[in-house]
Design an enzyme around this catalytic site. Structure first.
Site, PDB file in Angstrom:
ATOM      1  N   CYS A  44     -10.129  -2.533  -8.422  1.00 26.36           N
ATOM      2  CA  CYS A  44     -10.429  -3.975  -8.359  1.00 26.36           C
ATOM      3  C   CYS A  44      -9.300  -4.791  -8.981  1.00 26.36           C
ATOM      4  CB  CYS A  44     -11.732  -4.283  -9.090  1.00 26.36           C
ATOM      5  SG  CYS A  44     -13.164  -3.436  -8.394  1.00 26.36           S
ATOM      6  N   ASP A 136     -17.002 -24.818   9.773  1.00 23.47           N
ATOM      7  CA  ASP A 136     -18.357 -25.145  10.232  1.00 23.47           C
ATOM      8  C   ASP A 136     -19.416 -24.362   9.462  1.00 23.47           C
ATOM      9  OD1 ASP A 136     -17.882 -22.600  11.170  1.00 23.47           O
ATOM     10  OD2 ASP A 136     -18.260 -23.036  13.282  1.00 23.47           O
TER      11      ASP A 136
HETATM   12  C1  BEZ Z   1     -12.362   0.554  -9.147  1.00 23.50           C
HETATM   13  O1  BEZ Z   1     -12.276  -0.591  -8.724  1.00 23.50           O
HETATM   14  O2  BEZ Z   1     -11.422   1.132  -9.658  1.00 23.50           O
HETATM   15  C2  BEZ Z   1     -13.673   1.293  -9.034  1.00 23.50           C
HETATM   16  C3  BEZ Z   1     -14.760   0.716  -8.427  1.00 23.50           C
HETATM   17  C4  BEZ Z   1     -15.937   1.409  -8.324  1.00 23.50           C
HETATM   18  C5  BEZ Z   1     -16.037   2.661  -8.850  1.00 23.50           C
HETATM   19  C6  BEZ Z   1     -14.963   3.244  -9.465  1.00 23.50           C
HETATM   20  C7  BEZ Z   1     -13.771   2.559  -9.569  1.00 23.50           C
END
Ligand code: BEZ
Length: 221
Positions: A44, A136
């Protein structure tokens, strides 16, 4: 679940930029709404860096971005500093809000909870969703990736470019198309209509069937 063409739900939530009423936030723009499983996770952090790098140029073209996860706003705010540091971002304002869905109401409503996904604090987390919503307020595109697999933000940007040109002109974009390349004329235009509509030229690509459906034109402005 929201299906393509439906009005995207109007929700209210807290974010790193304060209280958000989603339809007011979009207000005549396009919007890329991203979901990620959890703050302070490696994949992430890479994804948010990529999103933050592409956000300013998209905003100049009328495309807003926002992100959402089930973490509290205080967590998002602390994590933003890690995103900046890891991805070499500058110190200006973070280019889009990160929304908090602690009660998982949106996650459930938008079909973003996968029971097989890893749980954080023993609670289910959002998968990696992408929703592109038009001015929209209708859903134009959705993608859902599992937590294990980071998205390709160059592809999200490519998709956005395609949505912008195809919303304005009667063209469609082929596999691997990149902005500036030739587009196909939509098949339901007659040859006369196509020539009128695309003065830069329409090239027919002959095929064994003899059908004239492969018609390219320079990307319209
Ligand atoms: C990550 O973003 O690294 C991650 C997300 C979910 C589970 C494990 C890692």
């Amino acid at each position: 679940m929201v299906v393509l063409g439906e009005v995207f739900p109007n929700f209210e939530a807290e974010s790193t930029e304060g209280h958000i009423r989603f339809h007011d936030f979009i207000r005549g723009s396009w919007c890329i709404l991203l979901a990620h499983p959890s703050d302070f996770t490696p994949v992430c952090t890479t994804e948010m860096g990529a999103a933050a790098k592409m956000a300013p140029a998209l905003l100049r073209r009328g495309v807003k971005m926002a992100c959402i996860s089930c973490d509290p706003v205080s967590s998002h705010k602390t994590w933003i500093e890690d995103i900046r540091a890891y991805n070499g971002l500058g110190s200006g304002p973070f280019p889009f809000p990160i929304i908090s869905d602690e009660e998982r109401q949106l996650a459930k409503k938008l079909g973003m909870i996968d029971p097989d996904e890893p749980r954080f604090d023993n609670k289910p987390a959002t998968a990696r969703a992408v929703f592109i919503i038009g001015p929209d307020l209708r859903l134009k595109l959705s993608m859902l990736y599992p937590g294990t697999t980071g998205r390709n933000f160059a592809e999200i940007q490519r998709i956005m470019e395609s949505l912008l040109v195809t919303a304005k002109h009667k063209v469609v974009t082929p596999e691997q198309w990149q902005v500036g390349e030739k587009c196909f004329v939509v098949p339901f235009l007659s040859m006369e209509e196509a020539k009128d509509m695309f003065p830069a030229g329409v090239q027919v690509h002959p095929v064994p069937s003899g059908k004239q459906y492969l018609r390219t034109t320079p990307m319209p402005n």
